[in-house]
Design an enzyme around this catalytic site. Structure first.
Site, PDB file in Angstrom:
ATOM      1  N   HIS A 197      -6.429   8.210  11.878  1.00  0.00           N
ATOM      2  CA  HIS A 197      -6.179   7.011  11.906  1.00  0.00           C
ATOM      3  C   HIS A 197      -4.574   6.581  11.553  1.00  0.00           C
ATOM      4  O   HIS A 197      -4.261   5.388  10.805  1.00  0.00           O
ATOM      5  CB  HIS A 197      -7.123   6.136  10.656  1.00  0.00           C
TER       6      HIS A 197
ATOM      7  N   CYS B 174       5.542  -1.019  22.970  1.00  0.00           N
ATOM      8  CA  CYS B 174       5.365   0.269  23.956  1.00  0.00           C
ATOM      9  C   CYS B 174       4.813   1.552  23.088  1.00  0.00           C
ATOM     10  O   CYS B 174       4.279   2.578  23.579  1.00  0.00           O
ATOM     11  CB  CYS B 174       6.819   0.985  24.658  1.00  0.00           C
TER      12      CYS B 174
ATOM     13  N   GLN C  29      -9.013  10.583   7.698  1.00  0.00           N
ATOM     14  CA  GLN C  29      -9.019   9.211   8.256  1.00  0.00           C
ATOM     15  C   GLN C  29      -7.911   8.601   7.266  1.00  0.00           C
ATOM     16  O   GLN C  29      -7.678   7.381   7.394  1.00  0.00           O
ATOM     17  CB  GLN C  29     -10.448   8.621   7.606  1.00  0.00           C
TER      18      GLN C  29
ATOM     19  N   GLY D 174     -15.707  12.272   0.768  1.00  0.00           N
ATOM     20  CA  GLY D 174     -15.162  10.978   0.617  1.00  0.00           C
ATOM     21  C   GLY D 174     -15.064  10.104   1.642  1.00  0.00           C
ATOM     22  O   GLY D 174     -14.265   9.213   1.764  1.00  0.00           O
ATOM     23  N   THR D 175     -15.970  10.081   2.579  1.00  0.00           N
ATOM     24  CA  THR D 175     -16.080   9.231   3.724  1.00  0.00           C
ATOM     25  C   THR D 175     -17.471   8.559   3.911  1.00  0.00           C
ATOM     26  O   THR D 175     -18.290   9.232   3.500  1.00  0.00           O
ATOM     27  CB  THR D 175     -15.602   9.859   4.887  1.00  0.00           C
TER      28      THR D 175
ATOM     29  N   CYS E 268      12.301  -1.976  18.092  1.00  0.00           N
ATOM     30  CA  CYS E 268      12.153  -0.619  19.002  1.00  0.00           C
ATOM     31  C   CYS E 268      13.568  -0.375  19.719  1.00  0.00           C
ATOM     32  O   CYS E 268      14.022  -1.305  20.207  1.00  0.00           O
ATOM     33  CB  CYS E 268      11.002  -0.828  19.998  1.00  0.00           C
TER      34      CYS E 268
ATOM     35  N   VAL F 235      -4.583   7.324   5.383  1.00  0.00           N
ATOM     36  CA  VAL F 235      -3.259   7.123   5.943  1.00  0.00           C
ATOM     37  C   VAL F 235      -2.345   7.517   5.033  1.00  0.00           C
ATOM     38  O   VAL F 235      -1.017   7.087   5.223  1.00  0.00           O
ATOM     39  CB  VAL F 235      -2.926   5.412   6.466  1.00  0.00           C
TER      40      VAL F 235
ATOM     41  N   ARG G 195       0.796  -1.142   0.070  1.00  0.00           N
ATOM     42  CA  ARG G 195       0.058  -0.027   0.112  1.00  0.00           C
ATOM     43  C   ARG G 195       0.769   1.367   0.110  1.00  0.00           C
ATOM     44  O   ARG G 195       0.523   2.156  -0.579  1.00  0.00           O
ATOM     45  CB  ARG G 195      -1.165  -0.070   1.320  1.00  0.00           C
TER      46      ARG G 195
HETATM   47  P1  NAD Z   1     -14.577   3.911   2.884  1.00  0.00           P
HETATM   48  O1  NAD Z   1     -13.865   3.302   2.087  1.00  0.00           O
HETATM   49  O2  NAD Z   1     -15.530   3.456   3.859  1.00  0.00           O
HETATM   50  O3  NAD Z   1     -15.692   5.075   1.930  1.00  0.00           O
HETATM   51  C1  NAD Z   1     -15.155   5.751   0.706  1.00  0.00           C
HETATM   52  C2  NAD Z   1     -16.321   6.738   0.631  1.00  0.00           C
HETATM   53  O4  NAD Z   1     -15.787   7.422  -0.437  1.00  0.00           O
HETATM   54  C3  NAD Z   1     -17.672   6.056   0.067  1.00  0.00           C
HETATM   55  O5  NAD Z   1     -18.712   6.836   0.596  1.00  0.00           O
HETATM   56  C4  NAD Z   1     -17.563   6.505  -1.586  1.00  0.00           C
HETATM   57  O6  NAD Z   1     -18.854   6.791  -1.819  1.00  0.00           O
HETATM   58  C5  NAD Z   1     -16.497   7.735  -1.570  1.00  0.00           C
HETATM   59  N1  NAD Z   1     -15.969   7.949  -2.843  1.00  0.00           N
HETATM   60  C6  NAD Z   1     -15.674   7.113  -3.782  1.00  0.00           C
HETATM   61  N2  NAD Z   1     -14.873   7.701  -4.611  1.00  0.00           N
HETATM   62  C7  NAD Z   1     -14.967   9.005  -4.497  1.00  0.00           C
HETATM   63  C8  NAD Z   1     -14.513  10.144  -5.083  1.00  0.00           C
HETATM   64  N3  NAD Z   1     -13.713  10.256  -6.253  1.00  0.00           N
HETATM   65  N4  NAD Z   1     -14.795  11.497  -4.430  1.00  0.00           N
HETATM   66  C9  NAD Z   1     -15.449  11.489  -3.349  1.00  0.00           C
HETATM   67  N5  NAD Z   1     -15.987  10.391  -2.546  1.00  0.00           N
HETATM   68  C10 NAD Z   1     -15.672   9.398  -3.300  1.00  0.00           C
HETATM   69  O7  NAD Z   1     -13.546   5.168   3.345  1.00  0.00           O
HETATM   70  P2  NAD Z   1     -13.489   5.947   4.869  1.00  0.00           P
HETATM   71  O8  NAD Z   1     -14.759   6.278   5.038  1.00  0.00           O
HETATM   72  O9  NAD Z   1     -12.323   6.827   4.798  1.00  0.00           O
HETATM   73  O10 NAD Z   1     -13.362   4.653   5.979  1.00  0.00           O
HETATM   74  C11 NAD Z   1     -12.446   3.561   5.755  1.00  0.00           C
HETATM   75  C12 NAD Z   1     -11.389   3.620   6.538  1.00  0.00           C
HETATM   76  O11 NAD Z   1     -10.438   2.854   5.439  1.00  0.00           O
HETATM   77  C13 NAD Z   1     -10.596   4.674   6.981  1.00  0.00           C
HETATM   78  O12 NAD Z   1     -10.508   4.070   8.319  1.00  0.00           O
HETATM   79  C14 NAD Z   1      -9.387   5.001   6.406  1.00  0.00           C
HETATM   80  O13 NAD Z   1      -8.299   4.982   7.312  1.00  0.00           O
HETATM   81  C15 NAD Z   1      -9.064   3.615   5.803  1.00  0.00           C
HETATM   82  N6  NAD Z   1      -8.555   3.764   4.187  1.00  0.00           N
HETATM   83  C16 NAD Z   1      -7.827   4.848   4.067  1.00  0.00           C
HETATM   84  C17 NAD Z   1      -7.223   4.913   2.511  1.00  0.00           C
HETATM   85  C18 NAD Z   1      -6.242   5.966   2.280  1.00  0.00           C
HETATM   86  O14 NAD Z   1      -5.342   6.282   3.100  1.00  0.00           O
HETATM   87  N7  NAD Z   1      -6.083   6.502   1.236  1.00  0.00           N
HETATM   88  C19 NAD Z   1      -7.605   3.754   1.447  1.00  0.00           C
HETATM   89  C20 NAD Z   1      -8.207   2.973   1.883  1.00  0.00           C
HETATM   90  C21 NAD Z   1      -9.003   2.854   3.299  1.00  0.00           C
HETATM   91 ZN    ZN Z   2       9.119  -0.037  22.291  1.00  0.00          ZN
END
Ligand code: NAD
Ligand code: ZN
Length: 237
Positions: free
Chosen positions: A116, A127, A98, A176-177, A136, A100, A72
């Site tokens: 996150h 730790c 959220q 995008g959440t 560590c 990473v 990733r």
């Molecule tokens: P999620 O995968 O649950 O939801 C993604 C949301 O984005 C959906 O509602 C979807 O409809 C929407 N979406 C898709 N394409 C889009 C676009 N082009 N523009 C706007 N919105 C769009 O993601 P979440 O709510 O962030 O929660 C899942 C967890 O997954 C989080 O905790 C996150 O840390 C982790 N995660 C992070 C990454 C990253 O860092 N890029 C990638 C995958 C998952």
């Molecule tokens: Zn440690």
């Protein structure tokens, strides 16, 4: 579009210091980083995030979990921020993510709150201190990816900053959440409960539809630059 204008009006009228942008995986989708709800592809198609993103999975098979995160991280390193990340940097205020990945930082947001954690900040499995090698330096514990796994607490400092910003903002823009992952998904509710306007940018319906003052169905890279541009026009005397 009518509602882009409504979102731009809210942004133009808000004090930049009192704006919060809250982002999830959809923010980075147009940079080619899949969301969790997109199923894993290629090498990883036979796993689900729940099988890999837990302390139990790491205890059972640290090499497997590390190799997933290395994969990733490599994907993120090859990706570039999209026009949505750039618009978020131009909006300013407090950014709570959220994600990473580091695409917000690379687009010029100086100090996002990483609720996150990060793919780029490994820490000790025993730790919790930051690590820069396989073990560590403080306790000899094994190094783990610096992200929050299912069933784990959010980093206390980040959560505190996020709740403070959300409870004192005038405008929160959620992008995008899915609004399904708690406690992060509380953040837009905290803002709404304290009287802030909430703008949502997402191509799909979500549970946050009910708190959104302005609900925009579309993608981050198209709608955020449009809102920003319109707000600049509205602000002109
Ligand atoms: P999620 O995968 O649950 O939801 C993604 C949301 O984005 C959906 O509602 C979807 O409809 C929407 N979406 C898709 N394409 C889009 C676009 N082009 N523009 C706007 N919105 C769009 O993601 P979440 O709510 O962030 O929660 C899942 C967890 O997954 C989080 O905790 C996150 O840390 C982790 N995660 C992070 C990454 C990253 O860092 N890029 C990638 C995958 C998952
Ligand atoms: Zn440690």
């Amino acid at each position: 579009m009518e509602s882009v204008r409504a979102a731009a009006r809210l942004l133009a009228d808000a004090d930049a210091e009192r704006v919060v942008v809250f982002t999830g995986a959809g923010m980075s989708a147009e940079s080619g980083i899949p969301t969790f709800r997109d199923s894993l592809t290629g090498l990883w198609a036979r796993f689900s995030p729940e099988e890999l993103a837990t302390p139990e999975a790491f205890e059972k098979d640290p090499e497997l979990v590390w190799s997933w995160y290395e994969w990733r991280r490599a994907a993120v390193e090859q990706a570039a921020p999209n026009a949505g990340h750039e618009a978020v940097a131009a909006i300013g205020g407090t950014l709570i993510t959220q994600n990473v990945d580091d695409l917000h930082e690379r687009a010029g947001s100086p100090d996002p709150v990483h609720l996150h954690g990060s793919l780029f900040a490994p820490r000790c499995f025993a730790c919790g201190l930051a690590t820069d090698g396989p073990v560590c330096a403080a306790c000899g514990g094994r190094s783990r990816p610096g992200v929050v796994w299912f069933g784990e607490q959010l980093p206390a400092g980040a959560l505190k900053r996020a709740v403070e910003a959300a409870s004192t903002c005038d405008l929160l823009i959620t992008v995008g959440t899915s609004g399904l992952v708690y406690p992060a998904a509380e953040i837009p509710h905290v803002a709404a409960m304290n009287g802030a306007a909430v703008v949502q940018v997402n191509p799909q319906p979500t549970p946050l539809d009910e708190v959104a003052t302005v609900n925009l169905r579309g993608t981050a890279a198209t709608l955020l630059p449009a809102i920003l541009k319109e707000a600049a026009i509205l602000r002109r005397p």
